[in-house]
Design a protein around this motif. Structure first.
Motif, short mmCIF file in Angstrom:
data_model
loop_
_atom_site.label_atom_id
_atom_site.label_comp_id
_atom_site.label_asym_id
_atom_site.label_seq_id
_atom_site.Cartn_x
_atom_site.Cartn_y
_atom_site.Cartn_z
N ASN A 1 -60.73 11.81 -5.71
CA ASN A 1 -61.35 13.10 -6.02
C ASN A 1 -62.29 13.53 -4.90
OD1 ASN A 1 -63.65 11.55 -6.34
ND2 ASN A 1 -63.72 11.76 -8.56
N LEU A 2 -62.78 14.74 -5.01
CA LEU A 2 -63.59 15.36 -3.96
C LEU A 2 -64.87 14.58 -3.69
CD1 LEU A 2 -64.09 17.87 -2.12
CD2 LEU A 2 -65.25 18.89 -4.07
N THR A 3 -65.57 14.16 -4.71
CA THR A 3 -66.85 13.47 -4.53
C THR A 3 -66.68 12.13 -3.82
OG1 THR A 3 -67.62 14.48 -6.58
CG2 THR A 3 -68.90 12.64 -5.73
N PHE A 4 -65.73 11.33 -4.29
CA PHE A 4 -65.51 10.03 -3.67
C PHE A 4 -65.04 10.17 -2.23
CE2 PHE A 4 -62.82 6.48 -2.43
CZ PHE A 4 -63.71 5.44 -2.58
N SER A 5 -64.11 11.09 -1.97
CA SER A 5 -63.59 11.21 -0.61
C SER A 5 -64.66 11.71 0.35
CB SER A 5 -62.36 12.12 -0.58
OG SER A 5 -62.66 13.41 -1.02
N ARG A 6 -65.48 12.65 -0.08
CA ARG A 6 -66.56 13.12 0.80
C ARG A 6 -67.56 12.01 1.08
NH1 ARG A 6 -67.30 19.32 -0.47
NH2 ARG A 6 -65.43 19.99 0.67
N LEU A 7 -67.87 11.22 0.08
CA LEU A 7 -68.75 10.08 0.28
C LEU A 7 -68.15 9.09 1.26
CD1 LEU A 7 -71.33 8.50 -0.52
CD2 LEU A 7 -69.97 7.47 -2.34
N PHE A 8 -66.86 8.81 1.09
CA PHE A 8 -66.15 7.92 1.99
C PHE A 8 -66.17 8.44 3.43
CE2 PHE A 8 -62.22 6.66 4.13
CZ PHE A 8 -62.27 5.28 3.99
N PHE A 9 -65.87 9.73 3.62
CA PHE A 9 -65.87 10.32 4.97
C PHE A 9 -67.26 10.31 5.58
CE2 PHE A 9 -62.21 13.03 3.24
CZ PHE A 9 -61.29 12.02 3.49
N PHE A 10 -68.27 10.57 4.75
CA PHE A 10 -69.64 10.54 5.26
C PHE A 10 -70.03 9.13 5.68
CE2 PHE A 10 -74.23 10.09 4.65
CZ PHE A 10 -74.67 11.02 5.58
N LEU A 11 -69.64 8.13 4.91
CA LEU A 11 -69.96 6.75 5.27
C LEU A 11 -69.23 6.33 6.55
CD1 LEU A 11 -70.02 4.97 1.80
CD2 LEU A 11 -71.95 5.54 3.28
N PHE A 12 -67.98 6.75 6.71
CA PHE A 12 -67.26 6.46 7.95
C PHE A 12 -67.87 7.21 9.14
CE2 PHE A 12 -62.96 4.28 7.89
CZ PHE A 12 -63.36 3.38 6.93
#
Length: 142
Positions: A72-83
């Motif tokens: 979902n949008l929240t998890f993927s944005r968090l993942f991209f931000f962490l990367f």
């Protein structure tokens, strides 16, 4: 995701640049690799270095593409931000390492620039996936 091919082309150009720059290490650096650090001999041949870097960056793009498609949008944005944060930390650590470790200091500026470009390519790919909008799946009702 229509511009994903542009990202792959950008990463290919960055990888070739990295390969060329890292192969232009100093003479002392080449001798150090030959005598003491044989595991880094791949860095002396530009196209092998470029292929290695390109494969790493493509794996990163594939992982991010799958995350964007599956999660979902929240998890993927968090993942991209962490990367993205990981890329920034990697860039900072590489700068610190190249400016403090004597073996890396003598490798020349072009070699250092190749190391920095790797992280810039990493950050660019994360920024691409972070800012591209999500496409809703279109279902045709018949």
């Amino acid at each position: 995701m229509k511009r994903l091919s542009l990202l792959v082309l950008f990463e290919a150009m960055v990888s070739v640049s990295i390969g060329i720059l890292m192969s232009k290490m100093s003479w002392i650096g080449r001798m150090g690799i030959n005598l003491f650090r044989g595991e880094y001999k791949i860095l002396k041949i530009w196209w092998k270095t470029a292929l290695l870097v390109f494969s790493i960056l493509l794996m990163l793009i594939l992982i991010q593409y799958l995350i964007k498609r599956i999660c979902n949008l929240t998890f993927s944005r968090l993942f991209f931000f962490l990367f993205l944060l990981l890329g920034c930390l990697g860039l900072a650590y590489t700068y610190h390492d190249f400016s403090t470790v004597y073996e890396h200091k003598i490798m020349k500026e072009r070699f250092h620039l190749g190391g920095y470009l790797f992280w810039i390519g990493w950050i660019a790919s994360n920024l691409y996936f972070l800012v591209t909008p999500y496409q809703k799946s279109v279902q045709v009702n018949e």
